[in-house]
Design a protein around this motif. Structure first.
Motif, PDB file in Angstrom:
ATOM      1  N   THR A  14      15.655  63.677 -46.193  1.00 25.00           N
ATOM      2  CA  THR A  14      16.103  64.137 -44.890  1.00 25.00           C
ATOM      3  C   THR A  14      17.306  63.299 -44.459  1.00 25.00           C
ATOM      4  O   THR A  14      17.499  62.183 -44.940  1.00 25.00           O
ATOM      5  CB  THR A  14      14.987  63.997 -43.834  1.00 25.00           C
ATOM      6  N   PRO A  15      18.133  63.825 -43.553  1.00 24.54           N
ATOM      7  CA  PRO A  15      19.299  63.047 -43.114  1.00 24.54           C
ATOM      8  C   PRO A  15      18.884  61.798 -42.346  1.00 24.54           C
ATOM      9  O   PRO A  15      17.928  61.814 -41.585  1.00 24.54           O
ATOM     10  CB  PRO A  15      20.067  64.002 -42.207  1.00 24.54           C
ATOM     11  N   VAL A  16      19.626  60.738 -42.558  1.00 22.14           N
ATOM     12  CA  VAL A  16      19.423  59.493 -41.816  1.00 22.14           C
ATOM     13  C   VAL A  16      20.235  59.583 -40.527  1.00 22.14           C
ATOM     14  O   VAL A  16      21.409  59.963 -40.553  1.00 22.14           O
ATOM     15  CB  VAL A  16      19.878  58.276 -42.653  1.00 22.14           C
ATOM     16  N   THR A  17      19.598  59.245 -39.409  1.00 22.30           N
ATOM     17  CA  THR A  17      20.284  59.266 -38.123  1.00 22.30           C
ATOM     18  C   THR A  17      19.992  57.982 -37.364  1.00 22.30           C
ATOM     19  O   THR A  17      19.011  57.296 -37.639  1.00 22.30           O
ATOM     20  CB  THR A  17      19.839  60.463 -37.247  1.00 22.30           C
ATOM     21  N   VAL A  18      20.855  57.679 -36.424  1.00 18.66           N
ATOM     22  CA  VAL A  18      20.575  56.644 -35.437  1.00 18.66           C
ATOM     23  C   VAL A  18      20.457  57.360 -34.106  1.00 18.66           C
ATOM     24  O   VAL A  18      21.364  58.075 -33.678  1.00 18.66           O
ATOM     25  CB  VAL A  18      21.677  55.567 -35.383  1.00 18.66           C
ATOM     26  N   ILE A  19      19.312  57.193 -33.475  1.00 21.49           N
ATOM     27  CA  ILE A  19      19.071  57.790 -32.163  1.00 21.49           C
ATOM     28  C   ILE A  19      19.488  56.766 -31.115  1.00 21.49           C
ATOM     29  O   ILE A  19      19.149  55.582 -31.214  1.00 21.49           O
ATOM     30  CB  ILE A  19      17.581  58.155 -31.997  1.00 21.49           C
ATOM     31  N   GLY A  20      20.224  57.237 -30.132  1.00 20.26           N
ATOM     32  CA  GLY A  20      20.673  56.369 -29.055  1.00 20.26           C
ATOM     33  C   GLY A  20      20.184  56.863 -27.706  1.00 20.26           C
ATOM     34  O   GLY A  20      20.055  58.071 -27.483  1.00 20.26           O
ATOM     35  N   ALA A  21      19.893  55.930 -26.813  1.00 19.21           N
ATOM     36  CA  ALA A  21      19.534  56.248 -25.423  1.00 19.21           C
ATOM     37  C   ALA A  21      20.008  55.090 -24.567  1.00 19.21           C
ATOM     38  O   ALA A  21      20.084  53.945 -25.026  1.00 19.21           O
ATOM     39  CB  ALA A  21      18.032  56.458 -25.275  1.00 19.21           C
ATOM     40  N   MET A  22      20.314  55.383 -23.324  1.00 19.16           N
ATOM     41  CA  MET A  22      20.804  54.348 -22.419  1.00 19.16           C
ATOM     42  C   MET A  22      19.643  53.593 -21.779  1.00 19.16           C
ATOM     43  O   MET A  22      18.654  54.185 -21.356  1.00 19.16           O
ATOM     44  CB  MET A  22      21.693  54.954 -21.339  1.00 19.16           C
ATOM     45  N   ALA A  23      19.814  52.273 -21.739  1.00 21.98           N
ATOM     46  CA  ALA A  23      18.895  51.372 -21.043  1.00 21.98           C
ATOM     47  C   ALA A  23      19.694  50.790 -19.886  1.00 21.98           C
ATOM     48  O   ALA A  23      20.285  49.720 -20.010  1.00 21.98           O
ATOM     49  CB  ALA A  23      18.398  50.282 -21.979  1.00 21.98           C
ATOM     50  N   GLY A  24      19.770  51.525 -18.803  1.00 21.83           N
ATOM     51  CA  GLY A  24      20.627  51.109 -17.695  1.00 21.83           C
ATOM     52  C   GLY A  24      22.079  51.338 -18.068  1.00 21.83           C
ATOM     53  O   GLY A  24      22.486  52.458 -18.359  1.00 21.83           O
ATOM     54  N   ASP A  25      22.844  50.241 -18.140  1.00 19.01           N
ATOM     55  CA  ASP A  25      24.269  50.371 -18.448  1.00 19.01           C
ATOM     56  C   ASP A  25      24.606  50.024 -19.894  1.00 19.01           C
ATOM     57  O   ASP A  25      25.777  49.889 -20.238  1.00 19.01           O
ATOM     58  CB  ASP A  25      25.093  49.502 -17.495  1.00 19.01           C
ATOM     59  N   LYS A  26      23.592  49.885 -20.764  1.00 15.75           N
ATOM     60  CA  LYS A  26      23.857  49.616 -22.166  1.00 15.75           C
ATOM     61  C   LYS A  26      22.925  50.447 -23.046  1.00 15.75           C
ATOM     62  O   LYS A  26      21.844  50.839 -22.613  1.00 15.75           O
ATOM     63  CB  LYS A  26      23.754  48.131 -22.481  1.00 15.75           C
ATOM     64  N   SER A  64      21.115  60.668 -28.107  1.00 14.32           N
ATOM     65  CA  SER A  64      22.141  61.077 -29.058  1.00 14.32           C
ATOM     66  C   SER A  64      21.566  60.975 -30.460  1.00 14.32           C
ATOM     67  O   SER A  64      20.723  60.120 -30.744  1.00 14.32           O
ATOM     68  CB  SER A  64      23.400  60.207 -28.931  1.00 14.32           C
ATOM     69  N   ILE A  65      22.010  61.894 -31.302  1.00 16.13           N
ATOM     70  CA  ILE A  65      21.650  61.890 -32.712  1.00 16.13           C
ATOM     71  C   ILE A  65      22.947  61.628 -33.469  1.00 16.13           C
ATOM     72  O   ILE A  65      23.840  62.483 -33.497  1.00 16.13           O
ATOM     73  CB  ILE A  65      21.033  63.236 -33.153  1.00 16.13           C
ATOM     74  N   ASN A  66      23.059  60.435 -34.045  1.00 17.28           N
ATOM     75  CA  ASN A  66      24.261  60.007 -34.736  1.00 17.28           C
ATOM     76  C   ASN A  66      24.007  60.059 -36.241  1.00 17.28           C
ATOM     77  O   ASN A  66      23.127  59.367 -36.747  1.00 17.28           O
ATOM     78  CB  ASN A  66      24.623  58.577 -34.322  1.00 17.28           C
ATOM     79  N   ILE A  67      24.758  60.903 -36.936  1.00 16.68           N
ATOM     80  CA  ILE A  67      24.603  61.026 -38.387  1.00 16.68           C
ATOM     81  C   ILE A  67      25.122  59.752 -39.046  1.00 16.68           C
ATOM     82  O   ILE A  67      26.179  59.231 -38.689  1.00 16.68           O
ATOM     83  CB  ILE A  67      25.367  62.255 -38.922  1.00 16.68           C
ATOM     84  N   VAL A  68      24.378  59.259 -40.026  1.00 12.07           N
ATOM     85  CA  VAL A  68      24.740  58.030 -40.733  1.00 12.07           C
ATOM     86  C   VAL A  68      25.451  58.394 -42.034  1.00 12.07           C
ATOM     87  O   VAL A  68      24.978  59.230 -42.796  1.00 12.07           O
ATOM     88  CB  VAL A  68      23.478  57.189 -41.024  1.00 12.07           C
ATOM     89  N   ASP A  69      26.608  57.749 -42.263  1.00 12.56           N
ATOM     90  CA  ASP A  69      27.272  57.811 -43.559  1.00 12.56           C
ATOM     91  C   ASP A  69      27.227  56.412 -44.161  1.00 12.56           C
ATOM     92  O   ASP A  69      26.683  55.484 -43.549  1.00 12.56           O
ATOM     93  CB  ASP A  69      28.693  58.368 -43.448  1.00 12.56           C
ATOM     94  N   PRO A 103      24.651  57.709 -25.280  1.00 14.81           N
ATOM     95  CA  PRO A 103      25.610  56.886 -26.018  1.00 14.81           C
ATOM     96  C   PRO A 103      26.012  57.546 -27.344  1.00 14.81           C
ATOM     97  O   PRO A 103      25.166  58.086 -28.065  1.00 14.81           O
ATOM     98  CB  PRO A 103      24.839  55.589 -26.263  1.00 14.81           C
ATOM     99  N   VAL A 104      27.305  57.503 -27.633  1.00 13.99           N
ATOM    100  CA  VAL A 104      27.878  58.112 -28.837  1.00 13.99           C
ATOM    101  C   VAL A 104      28.485  56.999 -29.688  1.00 13.99           C
ATOM    102  O   VAL A 104      29.402  56.297 -29.232  1.00 13.99           O
ATOM    103  CB  VAL A 104      28.964  59.147 -28.449  1.00 13.99           C
ATOM    104  N   ILE A 105      27.981  56.813 -30.899  1.00 13.01           N
ATOM    105  CA  ILE A 105      28.509  55.779 -31.797  1.00 13.01           C
ATOM    106  C   ILE A 105      29.902  56.201 -32.251  1.00 13.01           C
ATOM    107  O   ILE A 105      30.070  57.258 -32.864  1.00 13.01           O
ATOM    108  CB  ILE A 105      27.578  55.561 -33.007  1.00 13.01           C
ATOM    109  N   GLU A 106      30.901  55.370 -31.953  1.00 12.02           N
ATOM    110  CA  GLU A 106      32.284  55.716 -32.285  1.00 12.02           C
ATOM    111  C   GLU A 106      32.511  55.863 -33.778  1.00 12.02           C
ATOM    112  O   GLU A 106      33.281  56.720 -34.203  1.00 12.02           O
ATOM    113  CB  GLU A 106      33.236  54.679 -31.687  1.00 12.02           C
ATOM    114  N   SER A 107      31.856  55.047 -34.594  1.00  7.11           N
ATOM    115  CA  SER A 107      32.087  55.092 -36.037  1.00  7.11           C
ATOM    116  C   SER A 107      31.192  56.093 -36.768  1.00  7.11           C
ATOM    117  O   SER A 107      31.342  56.279 -37.976  1.00  7.11           O
ATOM    118  CB  SER A 107      31.902  53.697 -36.637  1.00  7.11           C
ATOM    119  N   ALA A 108      30.280  56.754 -36.077  1.00  5.83           N
ATOM    120  CA  ALA A 108      29.466  57.800 -36.709  1.00  5.83           C
ATOM    121  C   ALA A 108      30.357  59.011 -36.958  1.00  5.83           C
ATOM    122  O   ALA A 108      31.136  59.400 -36.084  1.00  5.83           O
ATOM    123  CB  ALA A 108      28.281  58.181 -35.834  1.00  5.83           C
TER     124      ALA A 108
END
Length: 184
Positions: A14-26, A64-69, A103-108
């Protein structure tokens, strides 16, 4: 002849992803390979119920669902090796906050920003059913027709029984191109 090996989850890789969510301002991040398509307009993210990020997702109803390369695999692997309750993972990736607040990973190479529509609980897991609000794709992975080019994106895959990361391979054919020779 096939051998029955019991009730084994065998839908890997299955595809590897990094899931992101905000914890306040980070942001907070976690590695997830249990993601899936449940329609043309819904995706599923399955997380162990004990994950720190689950509470953040439930609070904001955004992720966010960030695809990993291969380029971000070391940081992604690390994101899955430590708990957000024990370590601040906000600095693992450079990020921006997307139009929908996740949050959106810039390098994803690709990120889907999602809203939670429902949560389906199974023993030990919370399964977030999400709509896709926005999809961000690096320009080098968009073809002439404006579509995602997975031949250049090359997402990393995960195979559960051996805990190995795999590379995506070569194109072996076009969908529905084999139907003439398939009838037997």
């Amino acid at each position: 002849m096939k051998r029955n090996i019991g009730s084994v989850l065998a839908l890997y890789p299955t595809p590897v992803t990094v899931i992101g969510a905000m914890a306040g301002d980070k942001p907070s991040w976690t590695l997830v390979a249990h993601v899936g398509i449940i329609g043309h307009d819904r995706v599923l993210v399955s997380l162990a119920a004990s994950h720190f990020i689950n509470g953040l997702i439930k609070s904001s109803q955004k992720l966010s669902i960030n695809i990993v390369d291969e380029g971000i695999l070391p940081q992604a692997d690390y994101a899955g090796s430590v708990s957000g309750t024990k370590e601040d993972k906000s600095q693992l990736f450079s990020y921006t906050v997307g139009d929908g607040g996740a949050p959106v990973i810039e390098s994803a190479p690709l990120t889907m920003e999602c809203s939670v529509e429902d949560i389906y609980n199974t023993p030990g897991f919370e399964n977030f059913i999400c709509t896709i609000d926005n999809t961000y794709v690096a320009e080098e992975h968009i073809n002439e027709a404006g579509k995602i080019n997975y031949n250049t994106l090359k997402p990393v895959l995960f195979e559960f029984p051996t805990y190995e990361y795999l590379k995506t391979g070569d194109v072996i054919g076009k969908c529905l191109s084999f139907k003439k020779g398939a009838a037997r």
